[in-house]
Design an enzyme around this catalytic site. Sequence first.
Site, PDB file in Angstrom:
ATOM      1  N   ALA A 240      -8.085   3.939  -5.584  1.00  0.00           N
ATOM      2  CA  ALA A 240      -7.088   3.937  -4.514  1.00  0.00           C
ATOM      3  C   ALA A 240      -7.831   3.957  -3.188  1.00  0.00           C
ATOM      4  O   ALA A 240      -9.058   4.051  -3.148  1.00  0.00           O
ATOM      5  CB  ALA A 240      -6.190   5.154  -4.646  1.00  0.00           C
ATOM      6  N   LYS A 241      -7.052   3.881  -2.140  1.00  0.00           N
ATOM      7  CA  LYS A 241      -7.634   3.810  -0.783  1.00  0.00           C
ATOM      8  C   LYS A 241      -8.655   4.914  -0.521  1.00  0.00           C
ATOM      9  O   LYS A 241      -9.691   4.676   0.082  1.00  0.00           O
ATOM     10  CB  LYS A 241      -6.504   3.923   0.251  1.00  0.00           C
ATOM     11  CG  LYS A 241      -5.864   2.595   0.606  1.00  0.00           C
ATOM     12  CD  LYS A 241      -5.355   2.640   2.034  1.00  0.00           C
ATOM     13  CE  LYS A 241      -4.770   1.324   2.508  1.00  0.00           C
ATOM     14  NZ  LYS A 241      -4.904   0.178   1.659  1.00  0.00           N
ATOM     15  N   ARG A 242      -8.338   6.119  -1.000  1.00  0.00           N
ATOM     16  CA  ARG A 242      -9.234   7.235  -0.683  1.00  0.00           C
ATOM     17  C   ARG A 242     -10.616   7.090  -1.326  1.00  0.00           C
ATOM     18  O   ARG A 242     -11.535   7.836  -1.029  1.00  0.00           O
ATOM     19  CB  ARG A 242      -8.591   8.564  -1.094  1.00  0.00           C
ATOM     20  CG  ARG A 242      -8.359   8.654  -2.564  1.00  0.00           C
ATOM     21  CD  ARG A 242      -7.857   9.988  -3.045  1.00  0.00           C
ATOM     22  NE  ARG A 242      -7.645   9.882  -4.481  1.00  0.00           N
ATOM     23  CZ  ARG A 242      -6.564   9.359  -5.026  1.00  0.00           C
ATOM     24  NH1 ARG A 242      -5.581   8.930  -4.264  1.00  0.00           N
ATOM     25  NH2 ARG A 242      -6.456   9.254  -6.343  1.00  0.00           N
ATOM     26  N   ASP A 243     -10.752   6.123  -2.232  1.00  0.00           N
ATOM     27  CA  ASP A 243     -12.052   5.911  -2.869  1.00  0.00           C
ATOM     28  C   ASP A 243     -12.966   5.022  -2.033  1.00  0.00           C
ATOM     29  O   ASP A 243     -14.016   4.598  -2.503  1.00  0.00           O
ATOM     30  CB  ASP A 243     -11.860   5.317  -4.275  1.00  0.00           C
ATOM     31  CG  ASP A 243     -11.082   6.267  -5.160  1.00  0.00           C
ATOM     32  OD1 ASP A 243     -11.439   7.460  -5.202  1.00  0.00           O
ATOM     33  OD2 ASP A 243     -10.095   5.833  -5.788  1.00  0.00           O
TER      34      ASP A 243
END
Length: 308
Positions: A240-243
């Site tokens: 996801a984006k946070r990765d």
Amino acid sequence: MNPAVPAGAGRFAPSPSGDLHLGNLRTAMLAWLFARSTGRRFLVRIEDLDRVRAGAEHRQLADLAAVGLAWDAEVVHQSGRIPRYLDAIGQLRGRGLVYECYCTRREILHAPTAPHAPQGAYPGTCRNLGESERAERRRGRPAALRLRADTDHFTVRDQLHGNYTGTVDDMVLLRNDGVPAYNLAVVVDDAAQGVDQVVRGDDLLSSAPRQAYLAGLLGLHAPRYAHVPLVLNPEHRRLAKRDGAVTLAELVRHGQTADGVRDALLASLGLPAGPLEAVLPAFDPAALPREPWIYRGELAEDAALPRA
Ligand code: GLU
């Protein structure tokens, strides 16, 4: 049979809800390799019945092309095929295999379930309502249409997972907002497009029994399945984006090239670098990793640099 027209096809069927991340690209490459290595055509279908984000389809197709995937026919859009899905539902309805359901999600969650009912299966609340009860409930909210399934499980054969038995329930065919359900659309489309090989992420393995069962009811052949391992983050969750940089565009901004990303994905599959055509002779489904690939951000070329 005309030998110039190869039998069957494989496909990649993204939902245009955002950009493809590394896991999607890796699955798409695998779908291409499975198809090509077995003499099949490779098709792309945009599953745009819901969750559409503006511009996403265009970027998804550009990213597929950038890692070297070519498809053999015009891209098909589910949004242009609604009458076909309604026809299929009509066919089942004519055989008494469809009923109206007025349940909310909440009601389904809190409904008492039969002792041996599989987890997550529809509890059958609306299955046997009488006409007057139905008329009463119809006043409350629009109905969804559900399949009257005559089994609670079905077995499919998967090239990587072997025989897999999973839940079949009274699945939704038409949502109560009038949109055909994913399970129905996928079955109708794969058959209509001549797709006889479905390669996709193994998060969808549990959907395969429902889909294969539904195909049988519609007089269609279920495809051969290969559910492939996902790319996960170090916490074993989907990317996801946070990765960080997980899409092609983001990785290019971090110093990668499309070829570099393609080669890294091939390496994660135990395959040599190179354009996909050149990799074909080395492709062997039996030798594919069976575990998810844990991605720790190593493809962002500048990942090791101190932040400015
Ligand atoms: N559209 C689905 C997704 O993006 C894939 C459906 C399928 O491959 O059967 O998750």
